[in-house]
Design a protein around this motif. Structure first.
Motif, short mmCIF file in Angstrom:
data_model
loop_
_atom_site.label_atom_id
_atom_site.label_comp_id
_atom_site.label_asym_id
_atom_site.label_seq_id
_atom_site.Cartn_x
_atom_site.Cartn_y
_atom_site.Cartn_z
N PRO A 46 0.81 -1.23 0.00
CA PRO A 46 0.00 0.00 0.00
C PRO A 46 0.84 1.28 0.00
O PRO A 46 0.35 2.35 -0.36
CB PRO A 46 -0.80 -0.11 1.30
N ARG A 47 2.13 1.19 0.36
CA ARG A 47 2.99 2.38 0.44
C ARG A 47 3.87 2.57 -0.79
O ARG A 47 4.64 3.52 -0.86
CB ARG A 47 3.87 2.29 1.69
N THR A 48 3.76 1.70 -1.77
CA THR A 48 4.58 1.83 -2.99
C THR A 48 4.13 3.04 -3.79
O THR A 48 2.95 3.20 -4.08
CB THR A 48 4.44 0.58 -3.89
N ALA A 71 10.89 3.25 2.51
CA ALA A 71 10.21 2.61 3.63
C ALA A 71 8.97 1.88 3.15
O ALA A 71 8.12 2.47 2.47
CB ALA A 71 9.82 3.64 4.69
N ASP A 72 8.88 0.61 3.47
CA ASP A 72 7.67 -0.19 3.25
C ASP A 72 7.19 -0.21 1.80
O ASP A 72 6.01 -0.40 1.54
CB ASP A 72 6.54 0.31 4.14
N GLY A 77 6.93 -3.30 6.40
CA GLY A 77 7.72 -3.56 7.59
C GLY A 77 9.21 -3.55 7.35
O GLY A 77 9.98 -3.77 8.27
N ALA A 78 9.63 -3.29 6.11
CA ALA A 78 11.06 -3.22 5.80
C ALA A 78 11.41 -1.86 5.23
O ALA A 78 10.73 -1.35 4.35
CB ALA A 78 11.43 -4.32 4.80
N SER A 79 12.46 -1.27 5.77
CA SER A 79 12.94 0.03 5.31
C SER A 79 14.44 -0.05 5.09
O SER A 79 15.10 -0.94 5.62
CB SER A 79 12.63 1.11 6.35
#
Length: 144
Positions: A46-48, A71-72, A77-79
Motif C-alpha cells: 500500500p505504500r509503494t 520505507a515499506d 515492515g522493511a525500510s
C-alpha cells in the motif's frame, strides 16, 4: 525473532527499492523517465509510490543527497537506504544497501545512512585504486 526469505533470482523493480533508486539516480532524467514509462508501475505494498513524476522527484533527491532511503515500498515492515558506487568520471557502476525491519531501522536511520554512504565511497575508492595509479599520487615511485 526475525525471518525474511528472499527468493534467489527474484527481480525487484527499481521504482520500488532503495537500491533501485540509487541506481536510477546515476542516470539522467530522460533515461529515468524512459524506464518509468516502460515499467509497469504497480503497487507492491500500500505504500509503494507508482506516480512517475513523484518517483522522478525521489530519484532527483537521491542524486542530490548521494543516497536513497525507502520505507515499506517493496515489503511492508522493511525500510532501508542505498548509496551508489560512483567512478571518478561520475558513472554509477553499482549500489550498496542496508535493509532492516522498519522498527529497527528508523531509530538508527541517520547512522546507518552515514555508514552506507561511507562504504559505497570506500568501494568506489578501492575500485579506482585497482584501475591504476591515482592522478598525481606516488610520483616519486614512478621515477625510481
Amino acid at each position: 525473532p526475525l525471518r525474511y526469505d528472499a527468493e534467489i533470482g527474484t527481480v525487484r523493480p527499481a521504482y520500488g527499492t532503495s537500491i533501485g533508486h540509487a541506481l536510477l539516480a546515476g542516470q539522467d532524467d530522460p533515461a529515468v523517465l524512459a524506464y518509468l514509462h516502460r515499467a509497469p508501475l504497480k503497487k507492491l505494498t500500500p505504500r509503494t509510490i507508482v506516480d512517475a513524476a513523484t518517483i522522478l522527484k525521489m530519484v532527483r533527491k537521491a542524486r542530490e543527497r548521494g543516497f536513497a532511503p525507502i520505507a515499506d515500498s517493496f515489503t511492508l515492515g522493511a525500510s532501508g537506504v542505498a548509496a551508489p558506487v560512483v567512478t571518478p568520471v561520475g558513472a554509477t557502476v553499482a549500489a550498496l544497501s542496508v535493509i532492516a525491519p522498519t522498527a529497527r531501522f528508523e531509530p538508527r536511520r541517520e547512522s546507518i545512512t552515514e555508514e552506507v554512504v561511507a562504504a559505497a565511497r570506500s568501494i568506489a575508492h578501492q575500485l579506482r585504486g585497482n584501475a591504476g595509479p591515482k592522478p598525481g599520487a606516488g610520483r616519486e615511485s614512478h621515477e625510481r
